[in-house]
Design an enzyme around this catalytic site. Structure first.
Site, PDB file in Angstrom:
ATOM      1  CE  LYS A   1       1.982 -13.571 -26.974  1.00  0.00           C
ATOM      2  NZ  LYS A   1       2.332 -12.478 -26.045  1.00  0.00           N
TER       3      LYS A   1
ATOM      4  CB  SER B   1       4.667 -15.546 -20.338  1.00  0.00           C
ATOM      5  OG  SER B   1       4.156 -14.770 -19.279  1.00  0.00           O
ATOM      6  CG  ASP B   2      -0.151 -11.793 -23.419  1.00  0.00           C
ATOM      7  OD1 ASP B   2       0.512 -11.422 -24.400  1.00  0.00           O
ATOM      8  OD2 ASP B   2      -1.106 -11.156 -22.954  1.00  0.00           O
ATOM      9  CB  THR B   3       1.906  -9.251 -18.815  1.00  0.00           C
ATOM     10  OG1 THR B   3       2.766 -10.287 -18.321  1.00  0.00           O
ATOM     11  CG2 THR B   3       1.510  -8.342 -17.657  1.00  0.00           C
TER      12      THR B   3
END
Length: 211
Positions: free
Chosen positions: A75, A91-93
């Site tokens: 990203k 960011s990724d969760t």
């Protein structure tokens, strides 16, 4: 002041980043997340990091961390490719309970996830990439945070009542810890903000080197 871009459309990440007092823009990093994960699985299998025929997620305890790092990196890179210089934060969760629990496809899927998570401990992984472009020079910092979340038992009615709030459908694991689901969170071990979507204090340790 360097241009700062948050490569995420998440309002929760935007609210958290605003706590730094920094001025920033929002340009969501558009990537094919399924393709990123497929590529990661292929790389891990090619490197012999999993002997399990079901794939690296079944045979490697580090798999969820590698997933969020790869997604955050993709990203950030997607947005960085659009600008000549600046700082991009990707960011990724994911919610991890021996499998990735992403955003539910529908109410039935959300119900399945909540019934799976209730009454036990699971992990939430958030990956972050800070990509700094300065002319021909590019610096990249990628890290992850794992937070364990302990959930009280929920009755079927409580599960349905929570689904009726509408919170579940756009969140990994079908819940938002900062909302009504907080009534069932027995405790956490780790960074609360990371569960919300952005480990702010860990991120600041990187950002302060450049701002």
């Amino acid at each position: 002041m360097k241009r700062i871009i948050l490569a995420s459309g998440s309002p929760r990440r935007r609210e958290l980043l605003s706590q730094t007092g920094l001025e920033f823009e929002v340009i969501p990093g558009e990537v094919d997340e399924d393709a990123v994960v497929r590529d990661l699985r292929g790389q891990m299998n090619a490197q012999g990091e999993s002997d399990c025929p079901d794939g690296p997620e079944a045979g490697n305890p580090g798999y969820p961390a590698e997933v969020v790092k790869a997604l955050s990196r993709s990203k950030a890179e997607a947005v960085a490719a659009q600008i000549p210089e600046g700082i991009v934060i990707g960011s990724d969760t994911i919610v991890w309970d021996n499998e990735i629990l992403g955003k539910p496809k529908d109410r039935a899927d959300a119900y399945r996830m909540l019934r799976q998570l209730q009454g036990r401990v699971h992990s939430v992984f958030t990956g972050v990439t800070v990509l700094v472009k300065e002319g021909a020079d590019t610096k990249k910092h990628t890290f992850f945070c794992e937070t364990k979340v302990d959930v009280y038992p929920m009755t079927e009615k409580e599960t349905e009542d929570y689904l009726n709030t509408g919170e579940a459908m756009d969140k990994a694991g079908a819940y938002g810890i900062q909302g009504a689901f907080g009534l069932w969170v027995k405790g956490i071990e780790g960074d609360y903000n990371s569960v919300v979507g952005l480990p702010l204090s860990a991120l600041w340790q990187v950002l302060k080197m450049y701002v």
